[in-house]
Structures are given as C-alpha cells and as structure tokens.
Design an enzyme around this catalytic site. Structure first.
Site, short mmCIF file in Angstrom:
data_model
loop_
_atom_site.label_atom_id
_atom_site.label_comp_id
_atom_site.label_asym_id
_atom_site.label_seq_id
_atom_site.Cartn_x
_atom_site.Cartn_y
_atom_site.Cartn_z
CB CYS A 1 28.09 42.10 39.73
SG CYS A 1 28.54 40.14 40.68
CE LYS B 1 39.00 51.57 37.50
NZ LYS B 1 40.33 51.54 38.17
CG ASN C 1 26.40 45.12 41.99
OD1 ASN C 1 27.51 44.35 42.44
ND2 ASN C 1 26.45 46.17 41.86
N GLY C 2 25.98 42.65 44.33
CA GLY C 2 26.08 42.73 45.89
C GLY C 2 26.05 41.33 46.46
NE ARG D 1 29.63 47.57 38.57
CZ ARG D 1 29.68 48.25 39.61
NH1 ARG D 1 29.98 49.46 39.36
NH2 ARG D 1 29.04 47.90 40.82
CG HIS E 1 64.20 42.84 61.32
ND1 HIS E 1 64.77 42.83 62.40
CD2 HIS E 1 64.29 44.50 60.85
CE1 HIS E 1 65.39 43.77 62.59
NE2 HIS E 1 65.00 44.78 61.78
CE LYS F 1 48.52 49.57 39.95
NZ LYS F 1 47.49 50.30 40.60
CD GLU G 1 46.38 45.85 40.75
OE1 GLU G 1 45.43 45.62 40.94
OE2 GLU G 1 46.92 47.60 40.68
CD1 TRP H 1 35.62 39.90 39.96
CD2 TRP H 1 34.69 39.67 41.98
NE1 TRP H 1 36.53 39.66 40.99
CE2 TRP H 1 36.17 39.50 42.03
CE3 TRP H 1 33.97 39.63 43.12
CZ2 TRP H 1 36.82 39.65 43.21
CZ3 TRP H 1 34.60 39.54 44.49
CH2 TRP H 1 35.99 39.44 44.37
CD GLU I 1 49.40 51.86 43.37
OE1 GLU I 1 48.99 51.65 44.38
OE2 GLU I 1 48.78 51.99 42.14
C1 G6P Z 1 40.12 47.64 43.64
C2 G6P Z 1 40.76 48.02 42.54
C3 G6P Z 1 42.07 49.17 43.10
C4 G6P Z 1 41.32 50.05 43.88
C5 G6P Z 1 40.68 49.33 45.14
C6 G6P Z 1 39.80 50.65 45.75
O1 G6P Z 1 40.61 46.53 44.33
O2 G6P Z 1 41.13 46.85 41.74
O3 G6P Z 1 42.64 49.37 41.79
O4 G6P Z 1 42.49 50.57 44.38
O5 G6P Z 1 39.60 48.45 44.39
O6 G6P Z 1 38.97 51.28 44.90
P1 G6P Z 1 38.35 52.64 44.92
O7 G6P Z 1 37.28 52.54 43.85
O8 G6P Z 1 37.73 52.87 46.44
O9 G6P Z 1 39.40 53.54 44.95
#
Ligand code: G6P
Length: 582
Positions: free
Chosen positions: A2, A577, A99-100, A27, A483, A464, A467, A75, A460
C-alpha cells in the site's frame, strides 16, 4: 504494501495526490482513494482498480476546492479489493489512510462494536479510524497517541480530522513514512519517489513518531516531547523514475544493468578493501525474501568456496526459528527496498542476539540500511517494475565482490573489464528471447534444472517467468527431478537446463537426457556448445561473475513471454514490490 500520500499547501491537492499515487502504484494497485478537506466539508472518492480509474472517477465528480488531502493505493490484506474496503476510511470525525497491518484489529473491533461503533468495511484500517475517533475529545495529537498505545502491528497512518482544515496528522510505527518539505507546503508519503517532482527535501521518521503538519510548519513528537528532525535532500532525479521511452519499466531496468554494473566496477575494482571483510567471520547467515533470497543462494556458494560456513534462509522462516549463532557470526540481510517486513524482523533478531549485521540494500534511507552494523548499497537507482531485475543482479554482483575482497585474482579482474560490454551484447539478443517466448507462451508448465549456482539461477529464472507471465514454472536441482517431479514431464514440456559449471556439466546433461527421453523439449543455456536444437550460448567468465551473464537472459525470456501473453508486465496481479506486511 500500500502507498500513502498526503498534501497540505497552496496547490490543488488532487493533482499532487494523483501524481503521487501513480508513483506509488508499484506498492499495490487493486483499489485507490482520496480524501479532500476544506473549512466546510470533507469529500472522499474511492475506486476499484488502478489509479487511472480513480482519476477518471474524479474527473466525473464535482470536486470541492481545498488545500489538503490524503490518498492511498491499496494491496488488500484484510477484505476484498472493493470500494467499501478501499481507503480512506472515515469513522466519526476521523478520516485516514493506512499502510501495514493492525494485528489486534479483530479484538479491538469487537470492543468498539460493544461501545456502539458500527463498521462498514472488513478492514483493519477502519478499526484504527474508529479507535482514534473513540479517543478524540478535541485534541487530535492526544487521540492518536492514545490509540497508538493500543494498536498492535506495523502501520503508518495519514489522518484528517473534520474539525481542522489547516492540519494534517500522521504516525509511523514500523511501516515506512517520511515528510516531504516544500515552499509553503508539506507532504507525507510512503516513498520519496511519490513527491520527487514536487520537492527533494525530506525528513525521516522514527518508530512511534507522531507528525503534525501544517502548510508552513511541521512538528514531530515522540510521546510528549517534540523532537528535532533534520531536513535531508534526496539525490534521486525525476528522470530516474520515468520510463526513458521503453514500453515498460522492467525493460528499462534490464537495459540499465550494464551501466550499473560498470559503475560498481569503477567504484570497487581498486578499492575492494572499502567493502566489509566477511572473511573474518566463522559463520555467515544470509537472509532475504523472494529474489533477494535467491541472490543469497548464489552468495552461499561463493562464500563457501572461501571456506566460510554459510546458511541461507528465507526471512519469514529465519525470524521464527531457533537460530543457533556461533560466537563469530555475520548475518547478511539482502533487500532491494530495505523495508520488507520479514527481513526487518530477521535483522532485528540478529541485532538482539548481538550479532554483526550487514545490509545489502538499494535504499540508503531504509530501515534495514539504518539498523544494520554495516551497509553496502547496490546503487541500482529506483526500481519500479514489481519484478526485480537490476536490483537482483546488483545484489549478486555485490556478493561476488565481497567474496573476492582480499584476493589477488587476475582472471577475475580481467573478466570484470569485459563484463558490462558482454552483458550489453547479451541483452541485445532480443530475437532469440522472442523466439523462445513464442514457444513458451502456450505452455502450462515449464521446468528449469541446474546444479549449484546453475540451480540458484534456475530458481530466479523460474520465479521471473511465473510472476510476470503467469505460466506455472518450477526450478529443480537437476539431480532431484527424478524423485517425483519427473512424473509431470509430458510430450513437449519445456525444460530449461542451465549448464555453466564445468565441474558438474556432465551430471546436469545426464539429467536433461532423462527428461528428454520422457518427451521433454530441452532449452539449453550454457557456455559450451551442445547438440541441442534450442541452445543459447553465453560467454564463459570467472565463475563468480557467471550469473551476471545468465540471469539477464532469463529475465528477458520472462519479459517477452509475458508480453506475448498480454500480461501487465510492470504490475503483475496479486503482487507488490515492497512487502511491508508479514
Ligand atoms: C517482493 C518483490 C520481489 C522481491 C521481494 C523482496 O516479493 O516482488 O521482487 O524480491 O519482495 O523484496 P526486497 O525489497 O526485500 O528485496
């Protein structure tokens, strides 16, 4: 999660708040709202969807003239993303954005209901508004302080009272919130990026601090006491937060990777000793969430090669585990934002246990950067696309540099010089990425396999892809697939094999053959040419730099696949994010 913004000053608050919300949209973006206040009335407009939907609604509404307001992009945590649950929330004379998470919201709601307060929404935020309303007897600051003693959890609030048309209030507990300072105007915001086109001056707030904001003055209180907070100046530019002509921030951010890596090389190649000495520690714990955790997995392999005992763990697990610290342990916290709630909790656990902590972060003013013993900034500039690309890459690069500190390795230094150019060439191979995207876009399931760092990179690449393209994807250590998971391989299932580590290359190839014989369609990504029809050869470099020339290709493949599927690349559904809730 948020985003909050508040404004008080001579400008039209609607313009300032909407612009700010657009910069905060990363956010959270399932609903949004705005509250405006003048001497006579308060007006609240909310909308489900993006900020542009709210903007549209405002255009079709008779807006009151005013000089202050608060706004929010959501969010959802408590209650569905609908208009009733969207912020701002108003109870009695109190209107606020949040926010929170208020952890004791349910309990407080019951108590307040017994006192006759009627709730409209399913949110924890409305409980905060109701509580301040309950304590309000003409003095807002007092009511906020009383409420904050009862509210549990992490939150930042921006608050307006019906009785005051020249004062805006805020409180910060855990969740990020800063004050923006302009000429005859003030702001509150979750992220300085939201107000950079208005002012570069800002004030950081500590935990539990209450802010009283007027057009021409601001006051910060810790309990009864007013405290002095220095006005700082941000060096981030407005340009940094624009797209530079790219269709998406994600593409712009990937394209920045060579320049950013080059900057880090210039900064550190002759000054490695300015980095913290990790080799003096017997044990290292690396902690992070999402991609930051996957970067940490690469760091683990780098550091173990230096003879250091390393554990790498997801922050949301680490914070609750009975972690055993050696007498000489360093805890490395990796976080782009420096505000991820679980990573903050993990850091505080290490700090409370008197361990040295090292922040590898992007945001200098963030909580993690401020509370760790040591900091190394990844200097990725602002990252806006929700899916991290450049920040992840710089996290890996910093881990590589840390592992090489104090070593004289000619090959490493030589390869460093080539790296930015090689990375640039790699990113430019868009024809290849688009061709792979054509094959991926109709797949239901995709697999990635690799061993050691090839496995960490697979994780990773797979994250990617899922997501941003919403294709189900899993990464497996190449030897583990048989397995159980191998039963999911069907005729035509795409399996990526990352094969850059010569020491175990043959083993991974054997595992790839196992899935091919069960119908899988292989996509080989490696340094040595292979006999596979679909192969992408990356330059072979020092093993501590190799991920820098592999993961960007996987980022590109995810990007073009998502584009082909018509997905919202910069703002994938359900994500945010900066995850500032547990
Ligand atoms: C969210 C983002 C990811 C990120 C993760 C950790 O899930 O979508 O891309 O890797 O948070 O965020 P940070 O700011 O702690 O790297």
């Amino acid at each position: 999660m948020c985003g909050i913004i508040g404004y008080i000053g001579d400008k039209n608050p609607v313009d300032v708040l909407i612009k700010g919300l657009k910069n905060l949209e990363y956010r959270g973006y399932d609903s949004a709202g705005i509250a405006l206040k003048n001497e006579e009335e308060i007006q609240i407009i909310k909308s489900v969807g993006k900020i542009s939907d709210l903007e549209e609604k405002i255009k079709n509404t008779n807006i009151i003239s005013s000089h202050m307001g608060i706004a929010h992009t959501r969010w959802a945590t408590h209650g569905k993303p609908n208009e009733i649950n969207a912020h701002p929330h108003k109870v009695g004379k109190i209107t606020l954005v949040h926010n929170g998470i208020i952890e004791n919201a349910e309990e407080l709601k019951r108590e307040l209901q017994e006192k006759g307060i009627v709730f409209q929404s399913d949110t924890d935020t409305e409980v905060a508004a109701a509580l301040i309303h309950f304590y309000y007897q003409g003095n807002m600051k007092e009511a906020i302080e009383k409420a904050s003693k009862v509210l549990k959890g992490s939150y930042a609030l921006g608050i307006i009272c019906d009785d005051e048309s020249d004062t805006l209030y805020a409180i910060r507990k855990e969740s990020p919130l800063i004050i923006g300072v302009g000429e005859n105007e003030h702001f509150i915001t979750s992220d300085i990026g939201a107000i950079l086109n208005e002012t570069k001056k800002y004030v950081l707030l500590g935990k539990d601090e209450v802010v009283v904001l007027k057009k021409d003055e601001f006051h910060v209180y810790q309990g009864e006491n007013e405290i002095h907070r220095e006005i700082l100046e941000s060096s981030a530019s407005e340009e940094e937060i624009s797209k530079h002509g790219y269709e998406h921030y994600m593409m712009k951010e990937m394209m920045e990777e060579p320049v950013l890596i080059n900057q880090m090389i210039e900064k550190y190649q002759n000054h490695m000793e300015s980095l913290p000495d990790i080799k003096k520690y017997k044990t290292i714990h690396i902690v992070g969430c999402g991609s930051a955790y996957y970067a940490g997995m690469i760091g683990k392999n780098f550091f173990e090669e230096e003879g250091i005992k390393v554990e790498v763990e997801i922050a949301s697990e680490y914070r609750y585990r009975n972690v055993i610290y050696d007498e000489n342990t360093l805890v490395i916290l990796i976080s782009q934002s420096g505000e991820t709630a679980d990573t903050i909790a993990a850091m505080r656990k290490a700090n409370e246990n008197h361990q040295d902590t090292l922040a590898i972060v992007n945001v200098e003013s963030s909580t993690i950067a401020r509370e760790c013993t040591y900091q190394v900034l990844i200097e990725a500039n602002k990252e806006i696309a929700v899916a991290t690309t450049k920040a992840y890459l710089l996290q890996v690069f910093v881990l590589s540099l840390l592992s090489m500190r104090g070593k004289q390795d000619e090959k490493y230094l030589e390869d460093l010089h080539q790296l930015p150019q090689q990375l640039k060439v790699l990113l430019d191979k868009t024809g290849y990425y688009k061709r792979i995207a054509d094959q991926l876009c109709n797949q239901e399931h995709v697999f990635f396999i690799g061993r050691k760092n090839d496995y960490a990179m697979s994780l990773e690449g797979s994250l990617k892809l899922k997501e941003i393209s919403y294709i189900h994807s899993e990464a497996y250590p190449a030897g583990e697939l048989k397995h159980g998971t191998i039963s999911l391989i069907e005729e035509g299932t795409i399996v990526f094999a990352i094969v850059t580590d010569d020491t175990i290359q043959d083993k991974t190839i054997s595992n790839l053959e196992e899935v091919i014989s069960r119908g899988a369609k292989p996509i080989y990504i490696g340094c040595n040419a292979s006999s596979y029809e679909e192969q992408f050869i990356v330059p072979k470099v020092h093993s501590r730099l190799q991920p820098i020339l592999v993961v960007p290709a996987l980022q590109m493949i995810a990007y073009f696949t998502a584009q082909k599927r018509g997905c919202n690349i910069d703002q994938p559904k359900n994500l945010a994010k900066s995850v500032t809730v547990e």
